[in-house]
Write a protein that holds these residues in place. Structure first.
Motif, PDB file in Angstrom:
ATOM      1  N   PRO A   1      65.823 -16.925  19.462  1.00 12.71           N
ATOM      2  CA  PRO A   1      66.631 -16.206  19.003  1.00 12.71           C
ATOM      3  C   PRO A   1      66.377 -14.602  18.690  1.00 12.71           C
ATOM      4  O   PRO A   1      67.467 -13.763  18.323  1.00 12.71           O
ATOM      5  N   ASP A   2      65.283 -14.411  17.917  1.00 11.66           N
ATOM      6  CA  ASP A   2      64.792 -13.197  17.163  1.00 11.66           C
ATOM      7  C   ASP A   2      64.106 -12.711  18.290  1.00 11.66           C
ATOM      8  O   ASP A   2      64.145 -11.273  18.251  1.00 11.66           O
ATOM      9  N   GLY A   3      63.456 -12.802  18.972  1.00 11.68           N
ATOM     10  CA  GLY A   3      63.298 -12.078  20.614  1.00 11.68           C
ATOM     11  C   GLY A   3      61.934 -11.829  20.473  1.00 11.68           C
ATOM     12  O   GLY A   3      61.297 -11.363  21.259  1.00 11.68           O
ATOM     13  N   ARG A   4      61.561 -12.526  19.540  1.00  5.66           N
ATOM     14  CA  ARG A   4      59.645 -12.312  19.311  1.00  5.66           C
ATOM     15  C   ARG A   4      58.982 -13.184  20.008  1.00  5.66           C
ATOM     16  O   ARG A   4      57.841 -12.880  20.633  1.00  5.66           O
ATOM     17  N   TRP A   5      59.288 -14.465  19.941  1.00  6.79           N
ATOM     18  CA  TRP A   5      57.962 -15.689  21.294  1.00  6.79           C
ATOM     19  C   TRP A   5      58.981 -15.729  21.809  1.00  6.79           C
ATOM     20  O   TRP A   5      60.829 -15.945  22.762  1.00  6.79           O
ATOM     21  N   THR A   6      58.203 -16.319  23.280  1.00  6.95           N
ATOM     22  CA  THR A   6      58.534 -16.979  24.257  1.00  6.95           C
ATOM     23  C   THR A   6      57.689 -17.908  24.968  1.00  6.95           C
ATOM     24  O   THR A   6      57.339 -18.041  24.624  1.00  6.95           O
ATOM     25  N   VAL A   7      58.738 -19.412  25.026  1.00 10.99           N
ATOM     26  CA  VAL A   7      58.347 -20.014  25.802  1.00 10.99           C
ATOM     27  C   VAL A   7      58.526 -20.505  27.305  1.00 10.99           C
ATOM     28  O   VAL A   7      59.435 -20.371  27.656  1.00 10.99           O
ATOM     29  N   SER A   8      57.492 -20.360  28.627  1.00 11.10           N
ATOM     30  CA  SER A   8      57.588 -20.221  29.758  1.00 11.10           C
ATOM     31  C   SER A   8      56.569 -20.960  30.593  1.00 11.10           C
ATOM     32  O   SER A   8      55.874 -21.437  29.730  1.00 11.10           O
ATOM     33  N   ALA A   9      57.088 -21.114  31.725  1.00  6.67           N
ATOM     34  CA  ALA A   9      56.637 -22.106  32.331  1.00  6.67           C
ATOM     35  C   ALA A   9      56.902 -21.944  34.395  1.00  6.67           C
ATOM     36  O   ALA A   9      57.548 -21.358  34.458  1.00  6.67           O
ATOM     37  N   VAL A  10      56.004 -22.258  35.049  1.00  6.86           N
ATOM     38  CA  VAL A  10      55.758 -21.647  36.424  1.00  6.86           C
ATOM     39  C   VAL A  10      56.507 -22.652  36.831  1.00  6.86           C
ATOM     40  O   VAL A  10      56.282 -24.116  36.584  1.00  6.86           O
ATOM     41  N   ALA A  11      56.565 -22.877  37.894  1.00  8.46           N
ATOM     42  CA  ALA A  11      57.414 -24.447  38.605  1.00  8.46           C
ATOM     43  C   ALA A  11      56.664 -24.833  39.120  1.00  8.46           C
ATOM     44  O   ALA A  11      55.093 -24.458  39.899  1.00  8.46           O
ATOM     45  N   ALA A  12      56.581 -25.924  38.977  1.00  7.57           N
ATOM     46  CA  ALA A  12      55.546 -26.799  39.495  1.00  7.57           C
ATOM     47  C   ALA A  12      55.419 -27.490  40.907  1.00  7.57           C
ATOM     48  O   ALA A  12      56.122 -27.225  41.367  1.00  7.57           O
ATOM     49  N   ASP A  13      54.310 -27.410  41.310  1.00 14.29           N
ATOM     50  CA  ASP A  13      53.797 -27.521  42.829  1.00 14.29           C
ATOM     51  C   ASP A  13      53.721 -29.092  43.551  1.00 14.29           C
ATOM     52  O   ASP A  13      52.951 -29.111  43.148  1.00 14.29           O
ATOM     53  N   PRO A  14      54.881 -29.494  44.021  1.00 14.58           N
ATOM     54  CA  PRO A  14      55.335 -31.165  44.335  1.00 14.58           C
ATOM     55  C   PRO A  14      53.796 -31.263  45.049  1.00 14.58           C
ATOM     56  O   PRO A  14      53.788 -32.327  45.471  1.00 14.58           O
ATOM     57  N   ASP A  15      52.886 -30.373  46.155  1.00 16.85           N
ATOM     58  CA  ASP A  15      52.585 -31.052  46.617  1.00 16.85           C
ATOM     59  C   ASP A  15      50.951 -31.069  46.711  1.00 16.85           C
ATOM     60  O   ASP A  15      50.740 -32.180  46.537  1.00 16.85           O
ATOM     61  N   ARG A  16      50.881 -30.698  44.843  1.00 17.13           N
ATOM     62  CA  ARG A  16      49.638 -30.689  44.446  1.00 17.13           C
ATOM     63  C   ARG A  16      50.325 -31.143  43.329  1.00 17.13           C
ATOM     64  O   ARG A  16      49.429 -32.304  42.398  1.00 17.13           O
ATOM     65  N   THR A  17      50.613 -31.506  42.301  1.00 17.56           N
ATOM     66  CA  THR A  17      51.205 -31.892  41.398  1.00 17.56           C
ATOM     67  C   THR A  17      52.550 -31.878  40.847  1.00 17.56           C
ATOM     68  O   THR A  17      53.044 -31.712  40.953  1.00 17.56           O
TER      69      THR A  17
ATOM     70  N   ASP B   1      63.363 -26.121  33.056  1.00 20.96           N
ATOM     71  CA  ASP B   1      63.220 -27.333  34.305  1.00 20.96           C
ATOM     72  C   ASP B   1      62.008 -27.388  35.329  1.00 20.96           C
ATOM     73  O   ASP B   1      61.166 -25.775  35.507  1.00 20.96           O
ATOM     74  N   GLY B   2      61.064 -28.141  34.992  1.00 22.20           N
ATOM     75  CA  GLY B   2      59.566 -28.272  35.006  1.00 22.20           C
ATOM     76  C   GLY B   2      59.742 -28.139  36.960  1.00 22.20           C
ATOM     77  O   GLY B   2      58.361 -27.323  37.754  1.00 22.20           O
ATOM     78  N   PHE B   3      60.050 -28.355  37.576  1.00 23.09           N
ATOM     79  CA  PHE B   3      60.389 -28.551  39.399  1.00 23.09           C
ATOM     80  C   PHE B   3      60.702 -26.361  39.671  1.00 23.09           C
ATOM     81  O   PHE B   3      60.982 -26.039  41.457  1.00 23.09           O
ATOM     82  N   ARG B   4      61.775 -25.504  38.635  1.00 23.96           N
ATOM     83  CA  ARG B   4      61.889 -24.369  38.914  1.00 23.96           C
ATOM     84  C   ARG B   4      60.811 -23.669  37.907  1.00 23.96           C
ATOM     85  O   ARG B   4      60.828 -22.192  38.554  1.00 23.96           O
ATOM     86  N   GLY B   5      61.126 -23.698  37.228  1.00 22.00           N
ATOM     87  CA  GLY B   5      60.378 -22.891  36.387  1.00 22.00           C
ATOM     88  C   GLY B   5      61.371 -21.930  35.679  1.00 22.00           C
ATOM     89  O   GLY B   5      62.396 -22.519  35.233  1.00 22.00           O
ATOM     90  N   GLY B   6      60.308 -21.024  34.442  1.00 22.12           N
ATOM     91  CA  GLY B   6      61.384 -20.575  33.345  1.00 22.12           C
ATOM     92  C   GLY B   6      61.152 -20.746  31.945  1.00 22.12           C
ATOM     93  O   GLY B   6      59.609 -20.485  32.378  1.00 22.12           O
ATOM     94  N   HIS B   7      62.040 -19.381  31.312  1.00 21.95           N
ATOM     95  CA  HIS B   7      61.382 -18.782  30.191  1.00 21.95           C
ATOM     96  C   HIS B   7      62.526 -18.679  29.185  1.00 21.95           C
ATOM     97  O   HIS B   7      63.237 -19.792  29.872  1.00 21.95           O
ATOM     98  N   VAL B   8      62.126 -19.471  28.057  1.00 25.29           N
ATOM     99  CA  VAL B   8      63.516 -19.447  26.685  1.00 25.29           C
ATOM    100  C   VAL B   8      62.372 -18.297  25.499  1.00 25.29           C
ATOM    101  O   VAL B   8      61.309 -19.117  25.615  1.00 25.29           O
ATOM    102  N   ARG B   9      63.393 -17.583  25.388  1.00 23.49           N
ATOM    103  CA  ARG B   9      62.964 -16.984  23.928  1.00 23.49           C
ATOM    104  C   ARG B   9      63.357 -17.058  22.741  1.00 23.49           C
ATOM    105  O   ARG B   9      64.889 -17.974  22.973  1.00 23.49           O
TER     106      ARG B   9
END
Length: 188
Positions: free
Chosen positions: A32-48, A22-30
């Motif tokens: 299935p083999d646990g080797r890779w992660t895609v992550s993002a910090v929450a968007a700052d609605p005051d800036r972008t 969720d772009g407003f909350r951020g998070g990560h997804v690993r």
């Protein structure tokens, strides 16, 4: 109680079936083999309203993959060494393929461009207000049903018109090939 509510929302279509961020909350997804992660910090609605999805894994500290706004589905394609990212906003969806590794390798990702070009060849729209994508399967292949809607050429208001087409995804080559239908994919 909480599990039952999440399951009910998923069945009703209110919660995505694919793991994502969720772009407003951020998070990560690993992976299935646990080797890779895609992550993002929450968007700052005051800036972008957009945030960046990053890849981490073997030999990769913090590689930027894509910028997105509301929600990013993450689909792992380990057998071909890629991850499919599906950005979903209120009105638009788009697909990006990225290599699992420190940089992009292999053929250039043309999936989204092929879909847009295939839809544009069907009819003209003056504006594109919505683009929706639904996934299905075609034998062992993944396919998508894509739909764009908007106003007719030369119109500033009135009723929307829509164009719709199905595409088989050649994920290894990074292409979308127009086909007659995409079984099990529906757009209401």
């Amino acid at each position: 109680m909480k599990r039952g509510l999440v399951a009910a929302l998923a069945l009703a279509g209110a919660a995505p079936a694919t793991p994502g961020i969720d772009g407003f909350r951020g998070g990560h997804v690993r992976s299935p083999d646990g080797r890779w992660t895609v992550s993002a910090v929450a968007a700052d609605p005051d800036r972008t309203m957009r945030t960046t999805a990053w890849l981490q894994g073997p030999g990769v500290q913090h590689r930027p993959l894509t910028r997105f706004e509301r929600y990013l589905d993450v689909r792992w394609l380990r057998d071909i060494g890629k991850v499919m990212l599906v950005e979903r906003t209120t009105h638009f969806a788009r697909i990006a393929l990225r290599t699992l590794g420190p940089r992009e390798t292999g053929p250039r990702d043309r999936v989204q461009a092929d879909i847009e070009q295939g839809l544009a060849g069907l009819s003209r729209l003056g504006t594109i207000e919505n683009r929706r994508i639904a996934f299905g399967t075609l034998g062992r292949d993944t396919c998508v049903l894509a739909e764009e809607s908007g106003l007719p050429p030369g119109r500033a208001e009135g009723s929307f018109i829509a164009r719709r087409a199905a595409f088989r995804l050649d994920l290894a080559a990074g292409r979308a090939i127009r086909i007659r239908a995409c079984p099990n994919a529906t757009i209401d």
